[in-house]
Enzyme design. Structure first.
Site, PDB file in Angstrom:
ATOM      1  N   LYS A 204      25.774  58.688  84.285  1.00  0.00           N
ATOM      2  CA  LYS A 204      26.777  57.890  84.715  1.00  0.00           C
ATOM      3  C   LYS A 204      26.559  56.449  84.119  1.00  0.00           C
ATOM      4  CE  LYS A 204      29.920  55.812  87.879  1.00  0.00           C
ATOM      5  NZ  LYS A 204      30.687  55.715  89.255  1.00  0.00           N
ATOM      6  N   GLU A 210      14.623  58.337  84.743  1.00  0.00           N
ATOM      7  CA  GLU A 210      13.957  59.565  84.576  1.00  0.00           C
ATOM      8  C   GLU A 210      14.555  60.100  83.378  1.00  0.00           C
ATOM      9  OE1 GLU A 210      14.846  58.546  87.775  1.00  0.00           O
ATOM     10  OE2 GLU A 210      13.918  59.657  89.301  1.00  0.00           O
ATOM     11  N   GLY A 263      29.135  59.406  90.987  1.00  0.00           N
ATOM     12  CA  GLY A 263      28.048  60.357  90.393  1.00  0.00           C
ATOM     13  C   GLY A 263      28.013  61.859  91.151  1.00  0.00           C
ATOM     14  N   ARG A 264      28.107  61.738  92.235  1.00  0.00           N
ATOM     15  CA  ARG A 264      27.940  63.117  93.134  1.00  0.00           C
ATOM     16  C   ARG A 264      29.617  63.592  93.036  1.00  0.00           C
ATOM     17  NH1 ARG A 264      26.785  58.924  95.959  1.00  0.00           N
ATOM     18  NH2 ARG A 264      27.972  58.393  97.840  1.00  0.00           N
ATOM     19  N   GLU A 349      23.917  61.755 100.786  1.00  0.00           N
ATOM     20  CA  GLU A 349      24.087  60.491  99.851  1.00  0.00           C
ATOM     21  C   GLU A 349      25.510  59.843 100.368  1.00  0.00           C
ATOM     22  OE1 GLU A 349      22.101  59.645  95.802  1.00  0.00           O
ATOM     23  OE2 GLU A 349      24.212  60.210  95.437  1.00  0.00           O
ATOM     24  N   HIS A 380      14.261  86.018 106.324  1.00  0.00           N
ATOM     25  CA  HIS A 380      12.784  86.266 106.479  1.00  0.00           C
ATOM     26  C   HIS A 380      12.037  84.961 106.305  1.00  0.00           C
ATOM     27  CE1 HIS A 380      13.718  90.341 105.956  1.00  0.00           C
ATOM     28  NE2 HIS A 380      14.868  90.252 105.069  1.00  0.00           N
ATOM     29  N   LYS A 504      13.333  52.998  94.012  1.00  0.00           N
ATOM     30  CA  LYS A 504      13.177  52.850  92.641  1.00  0.00           C
ATOM     31  C   LYS A 504      12.811  51.287  92.297  1.00  0.00           C
ATOM     32  CE  LYS A 504      17.577  55.133  91.603  1.00  0.00           C
ATOM     33  NZ  LYS A 504      19.067  55.048  91.320  1.00  0.00           N
TER      34      LYS A 504
HETATM   35  O1  F6P Z   1      19.593  57.649  92.551  1.00  0.00           O
HETATM   36  C1  F6P Z   1      20.759  57.901  93.081  1.00  0.00           C
HETATM   37  C2  F6P Z   1      21.816  58.088  91.904  1.00  0.00           C
HETATM   38  O2  F6P Z   1      22.391  56.966  91.690  1.00  0.00           O
HETATM   39  C3  F6P Z   1      23.018  59.190  92.226  1.00  0.00           C
HETATM   40  O3  F6P Z   1      23.973  58.851  93.169  1.00  0.00           O
HETATM   41  C4  F6P Z   1      23.240  59.712  90.930  1.00  0.00           C
HETATM   42  O4  F6P Z   1      24.083  60.803  91.071  1.00  0.00           O
HETATM   43  C5  F6P Z   1      21.832  59.929  90.155  1.00  0.00           C
HETATM   44  O5  F6P Z   1      21.208  58.810  90.725  1.00  0.00           O
HETATM   45  C6  F6P Z   1      22.133  59.731  88.804  1.00  0.00           C
HETATM   46  O6  F6P Z   1      22.627  58.562  88.206  1.00  0.00           O
HETATM   47  P1  F6P Z   1      23.159  58.554  86.697  1.00  0.00           P
HETATM   48  O7  F6P Z   1      24.187  59.535  86.501  1.00  0.00           O
HETATM   49  O8  F6P Z   1      23.469  57.053  86.509  1.00  0.00           O
HETATM   50  O9  F6P Z   1      22.003  58.701  85.914  1.00  0.00           O
END
Ligand code: F6P
Length: 540
Positions: A204, A210, A263-264, A349, A380, A504
């Site tokens: 987003k 990452e 995002g979610r 979240e 199990h 972070k």
């Molecule tokens: O670290 C949390 C977060 O901001 C989430 O809410 C989001 O889904 C994810 O990181 C990824 O963020 P982005 O889509 O900006 O890479």
């Protein structure tokens, strides 16, 4: 100091009800009401939900009706729909539902500009889908692997949709790379070939560390393989197109979505491009329309019979008045193996917050721990605790009546197990029953005591006729609205996620300190435990 989010009168009524619920339990409620199953089951059209094996009662519903009036629940639901800035800490509307209003249900209250944005975003997604399909059909090497690079909301929903809806014989594999841990990346790249691999970077913000580092490493892999400008072949999906361009992805390969899609909550957007490329855009449209049908239920149904409201009511009652700390979700369907991960992010979240909307501390419990797994595997492992542990854990069983394979014996066994578990959780097994079962075999008294099940453990069963794009869309929309309702009860902002920021930020400080010669600096910045661990990592 915030004003109380729940009045003393409502709190008192719920406390009194909880005392009675703790002593009488759930089984007695069936005896008191022969219509209990019908009364507390709901047919959403796309799926059926039976809440009768929980503590739900008319009294509980009446109290929550009063509570809903006090907190102007309906007004808050309208504010969400009307595009008010319900995400007040980030000053944003929350309108992802517009992306799935494909059948124009007439429930939207948004202004024309916003509706135009939603339409444009959808059109761009569909257009990009067709363009990629067109390009792929002309390629010398057909695509066998798609690497979807994204994390959290930029991946969990898409992975779920892909796994749940892909044709079992599909020739394209989608690999989801989120973690910075390169063991995953190395593993995935070892399974892919340059000429038949498509890369889609999804973020987003297009700033997530990452995602950018994984994209960098994949670009290096392409370069090593002889591709001089790999980024020119990558696709980007983002709400910040300029960031994706700055990163190096050509404008034509960037698909954007509006900032008012959280995002979610973004599985409904072009974030799901990789899954759509495999399942087909038609199925993706059906997925959206299943969700839209659920939206209609949530926005138009009276609260007394509104499934999203009632499910959230139970969640809220359990954590605040029956000492519940966690809720478990068990999908009895392998294709839904990523559902728990998805719902964990959605709910925790969104509602794992300790601040009210005005910034003051909360005066209630917020999100329980959401966990679970896939049946029958979980039987199990964690089910020992579910049946005989000391915590009350409301659980949800998601069953699919008709399978998409022909091994009917397997499926009957799967369904039998799921149903049996819900019965066992409710009924339990007392000493007299155990004595009866073991009348002849000389089982010791100690072993008999270990076999006692107290029962009275709440569960909800969700039954899908089949797992289709529509039923999956409806199921996910149900959980979204339930999450919203809980946030309104708790008076929190369900749409920010500030709690992920501090770690972070500190990671960016820790990383340089991992290099040797920085011991003095570390001591200034970190606590003794972190400092000691830093030294151990440095010295290894
Ligand atoms: O670290 C949390 C977060 O901001 C989430 O809410 C989001 O889904 C994810 O990181 C990824 O963020 P982005 O889509 O900006 O890479």
């Amino acid at each position: 100091m915030s004003t109380p989010s729940i009045s003393t009168a409502i709190r008192n009524s719920l406390e009194i009800l909880a005392i009675s619920d703790k002593s009488t339990g759930i089984k007695a409620k069936f005896g008191d009401d022969l219509n209990r199953v019908d009364r507390y089951s709901l047919d959403f059209g796309q799926f059926y939900m039976d809440m009768s094996k929980t503590h739900i009662s008319q009294e509980l519903i009446s109290i929550y009706m009063e509570f809903a009036d006090e907190i102007d629940f309906v007004g808050k639901r309208e504010a969400l729909l009307a595009g008010e800035r319900v995400n007040n800490s980030e000053n944003r509307s929350v309108l992802h539902t517009l992306l799935r209003d494909t059948e124009n249900q007439g429930i939207s209250m948004s202004d024309d500009d916003v509706l135009a944005q939603a339409k444009a975003s959808k059109a761009q997604f569909v257009d990009q889908y067709h363009q990629i399909q067109g390009q792929l059909s002309k390629r010398e090497h057909s695509i066998k692997d798609i690497i979807h690079v994204g994390i959290g909301g930029s991946s969990l929903g898409t992975q779920l949709v892909f796994e749940a809806l892909k044709d079992l014989n599909s020739s394209i594999k989608v690999h989801f790379i989120g973690n910075i841990d390169a063991h995953q990346l190395v593993d995935v790249l070892s399974q892919c070939e340059l000429a038949s691999t498509l890369v889609i970077g999804v973020s987003k913000t297009f700033t997530t560390a990452e995602t950018l580092q994984n994209l960098d490493s994949i670009a290096s892999w392409f370069k090593t393989g002889g591709v001089s400008n790999p980024l020119a072949h990558f696709f980007g999906v983002t709400a910040a197109p300029s960031k994706a361009h700055d990163y190096g992805i050509p404008a034509n390969n960037v698909v954007s979505f509006p900032n008012w899609v959280g995002g979610r909550y973004s599985v409904w957007s072009s974030v799901s491009l990789s899954a759509a490329l495999v399942i087909g855009i038609e199925k993706f449209e059906e997925f959206l329309s299943g969700a839209a049908a659920l939206d209609k239920h949530f926005y138009t149904q009276n609260l007394e019979s509104n499934g999203c409201f009632l499910a959230a009511m139970l969640d809220h009652y359990y954590v605040n008045f029956l000492d519940v700390k966690s809720r478990a979700i068990f999908a009895y369907d392998y294709r839904l193996r990523s559902l728990v991960d998805y719902l964990q992010q959605l709910e925790t979240e969104s509602n794992g917050k300790d601040r009210q909307r005005d910034g003051g501390p909360v005066d209630q419990q917020t999100s329980p721990v959401v966990w679970g797994g896939v049946g029958t595997d979980v039987q199990h492992s964690v089910f020992q605790m579910l049946h005989q542990g000391t915590s009350l854990i409301p659980s949800e069983f998601i069953l699919v009546r008709d399978p998409d394979h022909k091994l009917i014996d397997h499926h009957q066994e799967l369904l039998a197990n799921g149903l049996a578990q819900t019965a066992a959780l409710l009924e339990g097994q007392d000493k007299a029953q155990i004595d009866n079962i073991h009348a002849q075999d000389g089982l010791t008294d100690l072993a008999k005591k270990a076999k006692i099940f107290t029962g009275e453990r709440p569960s909800t069963t969700i039954l899908l006729d089949r797992l289709t794009p529509k039923t999956l869309g409806a199921l996910l929309a149900f959980y979204e609205h339930r999450t919203f309702c809980f946030g309104v009860f708790a008076n929190i902002n369900s749409y920010d996620q500030m709690g992920v920021e501090l770690g972070k930020r500190l990671a960016t400080q820790v990383k340089p300190l991992l290099e040797s010669g920085q011991a003095q600096k570390s001591a200034e910045v970190f606590d003794p435990s972190t400092l000691s661990l830093l030294n151990k990592v440095r010295n290894s």
